[in-house]
Design a protein around this motif. Sequence first.
Motif, PDB file in Angstrom:
ATOM      1  N   LEU A 150      -6.091   7.103  -2.211  1.00 60.09           N
ATOM      2  CA  LEU A 150      -5.832   5.915  -3.032  1.00 60.09           C
ATOM      3  C   LEU A 150      -6.270   4.643  -2.317  1.00 60.09           C
ATOM      4  O   LEU A 150      -6.874   3.747  -2.913  1.00 60.09           O
ATOM      5  N   SER A 151      -5.982   4.573  -1.030  1.00 59.13           N
ATOM      6  CA  SER A 151      -6.246   3.350  -0.268  1.00 59.13           C
ATOM      7  C   SER A 151      -7.729   3.099  -0.034  1.00 59.13           C
ATOM      8  O   SER A 151      -8.182   1.945  -0.044  1.00 59.13           O
ATOM      9  N   MET A 152      -8.512   4.164   0.179  1.00 61.63           N
ATOM     10  CA  MET A 152      -9.927   3.984   0.501  1.00 61.63           C
ATOM     11  C   MET A 152     -10.718   3.357  -0.649  1.00 61.63           C
ATOM     12  O   MET A 152     -11.470   2.390  -0.424  1.00 61.63           O
ATOM     13  N   PRO A 153     -10.603   3.842  -1.904  1.00 62.07           N
ATOM     14  CA  PRO A 153     -11.322   3.170  -3.002  1.00 62.07           C
ATOM     15  C   PRO A 153     -10.897   1.721  -3.183  1.00 62.07           C
ATOM     16  O   PRO A 153     -11.730   0.856  -3.499  1.00 62.07           O
ATOM     17  N   VAL A 154      -9.605   1.454  -2.984  1.00 58.75           N
ATOM     18  CA  VAL A 154      -9.115   0.083  -3.098  1.00 58.75           C
ATOM     19  C   VAL A 154      -9.780  -0.799  -2.045  1.00 58.75           C
ATOM     20  O   VAL A 154     -10.246  -1.910  -2.337  1.00 58.75           O
ATOM     21  N   TYR A 208       3.712   3.907  -2.920  1.00 58.03           N
ATOM     22  CA  TYR A 208       2.306   4.182  -2.594  1.00 58.03           C
ATOM     23  C   TYR A 208       1.412   3.003  -2.969  1.00 58.03           C
ATOM     24  O   TYR A 208       0.398   2.738  -2.306  1.00 58.03           O
ATOM     25  N   ALA A 209       1.787   2.289  -4.030  1.00 59.29           N
ATOM     26  CA  ALA A 209       1.036   1.091  -4.415  1.00 59.29           C
ATOM     27  C   ALA A 209       1.139   0.023  -3.333  1.00 59.29           C
ATOM     28  O   ALA A 209       0.154  -0.652  -3.007  1.00 59.29           O
ATOM     29  N   ILE A 210       2.338  -0.123  -2.769  1.00 60.50           N
ATOM     30  CA  ILE A 210       2.523  -1.087  -1.694  1.00 60.50           C
ATOM     31  C   ILE A 210       1.719  -0.677  -0.463  1.00 60.50           C
ATOM     32  O   ILE A 210       1.101  -1.509   0.210  1.00 60.50           O
ATOM     33  N   GLY A 211       1.698   0.620  -0.160  1.00 59.14           N
ATOM     34  CA  GLY A 211       0.900   1.104   0.969  1.00 59.14           C
ATOM     35  C   GLY A 211      -0.572   0.792   0.797  1.00 59.14           C
ATOM     36  O   GLY A 211      -1.235   0.306   1.722  1.00 59.14           O
ATOM     37  N   ALA A 212      -1.104   1.046  -0.405  1.00 56.87           N
ATOM     38  CA  ALA A 212      -2.509   0.730  -0.679  1.00 56.87           C
ATOM     39  C   ALA A 212      -2.743  -0.779  -0.657  1.00 56.87           C
ATOM     40  O   ALA A 212      -3.792  -1.262  -0.215  1.00 56.87           O
ATOM     41  N   SER A 213      -1.744  -1.530  -1.131  1.00 57.94           N
ATOM     42  CA  SER A 213      -1.840  -2.988  -1.126  1.00 57.94           C
ATOM     43  C   SER A 213      -1.938  -3.531   0.292  1.00 57.94           C
ATOM     44  O   SER A 213      -2.722  -4.442   0.570  1.00 57.94           O
ATOM     45  N   LEU A 214      -1.134  -2.987   1.191  1.00 55.64           N
ATOM     46  CA  LEU A 214      -1.173  -3.441   2.580  1.00 55.64           C
ATOM     47  C   LEU A 214      -2.546  -3.184   3.195  1.00 55.64           C
ATOM     48  O   LEU A 214      -3.070  -4.015   3.946  1.00 55.64           O
ATOM     49  N   VAL A 215      -3.136  -2.039   2.878  1.00 56.00           N
ATOM     50  CA  VAL A 215      -4.493  -1.753   3.359  1.00 56.00           C
ATOM     51  C   VAL A 215      -5.484  -2.756   2.776  1.00 56.00           C
ATOM     52  O   VAL A 215      -6.394  -3.241   3.472  1.00 56.00           O
ATOM     53  N   SER A 216      -5.320  -3.096   1.496  1.00 57.24           N
ATOM     54  CA  SER A 216      -6.215  -4.056   0.855  1.00 57.24           C
ATOM     55  C   SER A 216      -6.068  -5.450   1.463  1.00 57.24           C
ATOM     56  O   SER A 216      -7.046  -6.194   1.591  1.00 57.24           O
ATOM     57  N   VAL A 217      -4.839  -5.807   1.840  1.00 54.91           N
ATOM     58  CA  VAL A 217      -4.609  -7.107   2.472  1.00 54.91           C
ATOM     59  C   VAL A 217      -5.316  -7.173   3.825  1.00 54.91           C
ATOM     60  O   VAL A 217      -5.923  -8.193   4.176  1.00 54.91           O
ATOM     61  N   ILE A 218      -5.253  -6.091   4.584  1.00 62.25           N
ATOM     62  CA  ILE A 218      -5.953  -6.030   5.868  1.00 62.25           C
ATOM     63  C   ILE A 218      -7.455  -6.176   5.647  1.00 62.25           C
ATOM     64  O   ILE A 218      -8.150  -6.894   6.379  1.00 62.25           O
ATOM     65  N   ALA A 219      -7.978  -5.502   4.617  1.00 62.85           N
ATOM     66  CA  ALA A 219      -9.407  -5.584   4.311  1.00 62.85           C
ATOM     67  C   ALA A 219      -9.800  -6.996   3.879  1.00 62.85           C
ATOM     68  O   ALA A 219     -10.855  -7.520   4.280  1.00 62.85           O
ATOM     69  N   THR A 220      -8.951  -7.638   3.060  1.00 60.40           N
ATOM     70  CA  THR A 220      -9.225  -9.011   2.624  1.00 60.40           C
ATOM     71  C   THR A 220      -9.299  -9.946   3.817  1.00 60.40           C
ATOM     72  O   THR A 220     -10.203 -10.773   3.938  1.00 60.40           O
ATOM     73  N   SER A 221      -8.344  -9.809   4.717  1.00 59.29           N
ATOM     74  CA  SER A 221      -8.303 -10.653   5.900  1.00 59.29           C
ATOM     75  C   SER A 221      -9.530 -10.426   6.777  1.00 59.29           C
ATOM     76  O   SER A 221     -10.156 -11.374   7.254  1.00 59.29           O
ATOM     77  N   SER A 222      -9.881  -9.155   6.971  1.00 59.21           N
ATOM     78  CA  SER A 222     -11.034  -8.838   7.814  1.00 59.21           C
ATOM     79  C   SER A 222     -12.327  -9.362   7.209  1.00 59.21           C
ATOM     80  O   SER A 222     -13.208  -9.852   7.924  1.00 59.21           O
ATOM     81  N   GLY A 223     -12.441  -9.276   5.887  1.00 58.04           N
ATOM     82  CA  GLY A 223     -13.673  -9.707   5.240  1.00 58.04           C
ATOM     83  C   GLY A 223     -13.850 -11.206   5.210  1.00 58.04           C
ATOM     84  O   GLY A 223     -14.966 -11.716   5.341  1.00 58.04           O
ATOM     85  N   ALA A 224     -12.748 -11.945   5.036  1.00 51.76           N
ATOM     86  CA  ALA A 224     -12.848 -13.404   4.873  1.00 51.76           C
ATOM     87  C   ALA A 224     -12.690 -14.164   6.183  1.00 51.76           C
ATOM     88  O   ALA A 224     -13.314 -15.210   6.378  1.00 51.76           O
ATOM     89  N   ALA A 225     -11.855 -13.659   7.097  1.00 50.70           N
ATOM     90  CA  ALA A 225     -11.508 -14.432   8.290  1.00 50.70           C
ATOM     91  C   ALA A 225     -12.719 -14.746   9.158  1.00 50.70           C
ATOM     92  O   ALA A 225     -12.816 -15.843   9.713  1.00 50.70           O
TER      93      ALA A 225
END
Length: 267
Positions: free
Chosen positions: A216-220, A35-52
Motif C-alpha cells: 500500500l505504501s509504495m504506490p502512494v 494502515y492508512a495512517i501508516g501509508a500516510s506517514l510514508v507519504s509525508v516522509i516522501a513529500t519532505s524528501s522531495g521538496a526540502a
Amino acid sequence: MGSLIAGFLGSLTGLGGGVVIVPLLTSVFGVDIRYAIGASLVSVIATSSGAASTYIRQGFANLRLGMFLEVATTIGAIAGAFLATWVSIKALTVVLAVVLLYSAYLAQQPRSEYVASEAVDPLVVQLRLSGTCPTPDGLMAYQAAAVPTGFGVMFVAGVLSGLLGIGSGALKVLAMDQAMRLPFKVSTTTSNFMIGVTAAASAGVYLARGYIDPGLSMPVMLGVLPGAFLGAKVLIGAKTQILRILFSLVLVVMALRMVYNSLAGGI
C-alpha cells in the motif's frame, strides 16, 4: 493521481501529503484507518524528501530553526504514536477540526512579514534562529519571535502527527507564521523540512506494530514524490497571498472532512 495531488499540495502548503492520503485511502478505497495512517506517514516522509532539497537550495527553509523545533515535534510524535491505542480519536478529530478552522482564519489576517521587531527574543540571538529569505526585491532579513510558544505548539503538532498521521504541518505552519512571526514562505518550507523527521519518528512505531503495508505504501510514495517536486517549483515563484488562500482552503476542507468522518464513524 490522488497521491500526486497529495504531494503537490503537501509541498506547496507545508502541510504534508497526509492531509489528502488518509481521507483518500479510508473513504474511497476502504482501507483500515491504522494502515492508512501508516501509508500516510510514508507519504509525508516522501513529500519532505522531495521538496526540502529544493527549498534548502533556494534559501527558503531555515535549517537551524527547523532542527531546533524538531526536538519538540519528534518527542511529541513518539508520544502520540504510543498514545494512539488509548486516546479517543473521534473526540480528538473534532477538537483538531476547530483548531484548523481557526488556523485558516488566522492565515488570512494581513501582516507585514519583514518588519524588524524592536524587542528581540534572547533565545533567538543565542541560537541564531533568524535569517534571510529570497524575495522579488532581493534577500530580506527576518527575525523569529516567541520561541517558547512556538516550541510548545511544535510538541502538540508532533503528538497529533503520531495520533492521526496527518504530518501536523498545519500546526507547524501556524506556530511559525502566527506565533513566531516568520514570513509565510519560510514557515511553509521549514515545515516541509521538519515533517519528514516527525513522520519518521512516528513511522518507526507504526512499523513495529505492523501497520505499514509495503504493498500500500509504495504506490502512494511513488505518486507523492513527483507531486512534491512540482509543488516545490511552483512555490518559488508564487505570490504569498495566493499561498495563504490555498493554505486556508486546504485547512477548511481538511477540518470539514474530519468532522464528517467523526460523525459518520469513519475515524
